[in-house]
Design an enzyme around this catalytic site. Structure first.
Site, short mmCIF file in Angstrom:
data_model
loop_
_atom_site.label_atom_id
_atom_site.label_comp_id
_atom_site.label_asym_id
_atom_site.label_seq_id
_atom_site.Cartn_x
_atom_site.Cartn_y
_atom_site.Cartn_z
N ARG A 69 0.85 -1.21 0.00
CA ARG A 69 0.00 0.00 0.00
C ARG A 69 0.88 1.25 0.00
NH1 ARG A 69 -1.83 2.06 4.54
NH2 ARG A 69 -2.43 0.11 5.52
N TYR A 122 -12.22 17.98 -16.45
CA TYR A 122 -12.82 16.65 -16.61
C TYR A 122 -14.00 16.50 -15.63
CZ TYR A 122 -13.44 11.68 -15.93
OH TYR A 122 -14.00 10.44 -15.79
N ASP A 194 -3.46 18.99 -14.99
CA ASP A 194 -3.83 17.68 -15.52
C ASP A 194 -3.31 17.62 -16.96
OD1 ASP A 194 -5.09 15.51 -16.75
OD2 ASP A 194 -6.92 15.71 -15.56
N LYS A 219 -5.27 6.50 -19.75
CA LYS A 219 -5.45 6.95 -21.14
C LYS A 219 -4.19 6.70 -21.96
CE LYS A 219 -9.26 8.42 -19.37
NZ LYS A 219 -10.39 7.58 -19.32
N1 PLP Z 1 -8.41 13.60 -16.28
C1 PLP Z 1 -8.85 13.56 -17.56
C2 PLP Z 1 -8.48 14.67 -18.49
C3 PLP Z 1 -9.64 12.49 -18.00
O1 PLP Z 1 -10.09 12.47 -19.27
C4 PLP Z 1 -9.99 11.47 -17.07
C5 PLP Z 1 -10.85 10.34 -17.47
O2 PLP Z 1 -11.42 10.31 -18.54
C6 PLP Z 1 -9.52 11.57 -15.75
C7 PLP Z 1 -8.72 12.64 -15.40
C8 PLP Z 1 -9.87 10.51 -14.73
O3 PLP Z 1 -9.11 9.39 -14.93
P1 PLP Z 1 -9.54 7.89 -14.46
O4 PLP Z 1 -10.71 7.50 -15.29
O5 PLP Z 1 -8.30 7.09 -14.69
O6 PLP Z 1 -9.90 7.99 -13.01
#
Ligand code: PLP
Length: 403
Positions: A69, A122, A194, A219
């Site tokens: 963990r 997001y 991000d 992704k």
């Molecule tokens: N940030 C962006 C730009 C995303 O497109 C996504 C998911 O589509 C996330 C964060 C969240 O990621 P996760 O689905 O791996 O939790």
């Protein structure tokens, strides 16, 4: 946390290209004997014969592993890859992208704090800002994405954290990271970016003044739609704080997923370059098509954020969106007729993925709310895969001809 410091230093100091870093960073861990790939260490705990050594590792006096963990050799190897690719001092991994985002925000935002961010983050991030943080008495200010003056004004009023995402989902709006970081520095706020859409191949927010960069590794980094994860990179001081929150909160990444993501990352540069080149060609093709109303791609000179994107990105990425000349009924006709696309919610994979934001990323908003964010009902988000671009254009052409 175990670090093979000598090799990692050479990785960054010698300024190897990203293609080389993506393959080699984090791969030389002596725990793995002579293996040429990092093994999946599916061990919950790590055993010690020497109680003194166990104590020293437990208390951080000596490097090593205690419990997965907290840290795990396969996960550490993955963390090294993102650390080197983002040019950071340190990095830590999470179970998902949302775990990276929520752990980072909950580490730094306390009752009475103020955060300035964008309306277009997001969907999950947006939910944190709108539904969760107000309950913890955190003041959230979401600005029009791309309105830099508004953001500068809000930041100047005083804030503790500035949270950015660029390019954004689904209309690929661009935010000037350097400009926002300069505004944030004046008030002592931490800047978090991000970088999921751009990937470290096309954009390095830390070099533009951000303090922390994070990814949904689910992704592009993984790249094959077969593992979930999140990654965060930045200064030792800040990453350590988030790492501590994560190890207690428990949103740790499994060794199996870490292996899949690291394996995917070895081809990240190849994939992202191909996807960026293909997306540019597809955007040009769609722009000239009479049945397409608008194309949103930062590589197009007509895109509002094109100049900023050109200055802060090495490539414009594999994501684009386009609206059809008509209502949602056209989307219902076009999407199922396409052969080379998965109609699915994710992005950044080897196979092309597409979907309407009204069903995927912005399903919880009303039509009016989507319109306020500049998302037409006939919008399609298209994540370009690594297929032949000629085949993808032919597929779109066949589908559009039938409308
Ligand atoms: N940030 C962006 C730009 C995303 O497109 C996504 C998911 O589509 C996330 C964060 C969240 O990621 P996760 O689905 O791996 O939790």
């Amino acid at each position: 946390m175990f670090r093979n410091a000598d090799n990692l230093l050479t990785m960054t100091e010698k300024q190897y290209s990203k293609a080389t870093q993506a393959v080699w960073a984090g791969e030389d861990n002596p725990y793995f004997k002579e293996a040429v790939t990092t093994p999946i260490v599916n061990s919950v705990a790590f055993a010690y014969k020497d109680l003194d050594q166990w104590y020293d590792v437990s208390t951080g006096k000596q490097e090593g592993f205690i419990y997965s963990r907290n840290t795990n050799p396969t996960v550490t190897s993955l963390e090294e890859k993102i650390r080197v690719l983002e040019g950071a001092e340190d990095a830590t991994a999470f179970a998902t992208g949302m775990a990276a985002i929520s752990n980072t925000l909950f580490t730094f935002l306390k009752p009475g704090n103020r955060v300035v961010s964008l309306k277009d983050t997001y969907g999950g991030t947006s939910k944190l800002f709108l539904d969760f943080f107000p309950e913890y008495k955190v003041d959230v200010q979401l600005c029009e994405t791309g309105n830099h003056e508004e953001m500068e004004l809000e930041i100047a009023k005083g804030c503790d954290l500035v949270y950015l995402e660029t390019p954004t989902n689904p209309t690929l709006k661009i935010v000037d990271i350097k400009r926002m970081a300069q505004a944030a520095k004046k008030v002592g706020a931490i800047v978090v970016v991000d970088n999921t859409f751009a990937t470290p191949i096309n954009q390095n927010p830390l070099s533009l003044g951000a303090d922390l960069v994070l990814h949904s590794a689910t992704k592009y980094l993984c790249g094959h739609s077969d593992a979930m994860g999140g990654l965060l990179a930045g200064s030792k001081e800040l990453v350590k704080k988030v790492f501590h929150f994560r190890e207690i909160n428990g949103a740790s990444l499994q060794a199996d997923s870490a292996y899949m993501i690291a394996r995917g990352m070895k081809t990240l540069e190849l994939r992202v370059k191909r996807q960026s080149e293909s997306a540019a060609k597809i955007a040009q093709y769609l722009k000239a098509h009479p049945k397409v109303r608008d194309v949103f791609y930062p590589g197009l000179e007509t895109h509002k954020g094109h100049e900023i994107a050109r200055s802060q990105m090495n490539g414009f990425g594999g994501m684009l969106s386009f609206s059809l000349d008509g209502g949602y009924h056209l989307v219902e006709k076009l999407l199922p007729s396409l052969k080379l696309v998965h109609l699915a919610a994710s992005l950044g994979s080897v196979s092309t993925l597409a979907g309407p934001p009204r069903t995927t990323s912005h399903v919880e908003l009303t039509e009016e709310q989507r319109a306020l964010l500049g998302i037409p009902e006939s919008l399609i988000r298209y994540s370009v895969g690594i297929e032949s671009v000629d085949d993808l254009i032919q597929d779109l052409d066949d589908g559009l001809r039938k409308l």
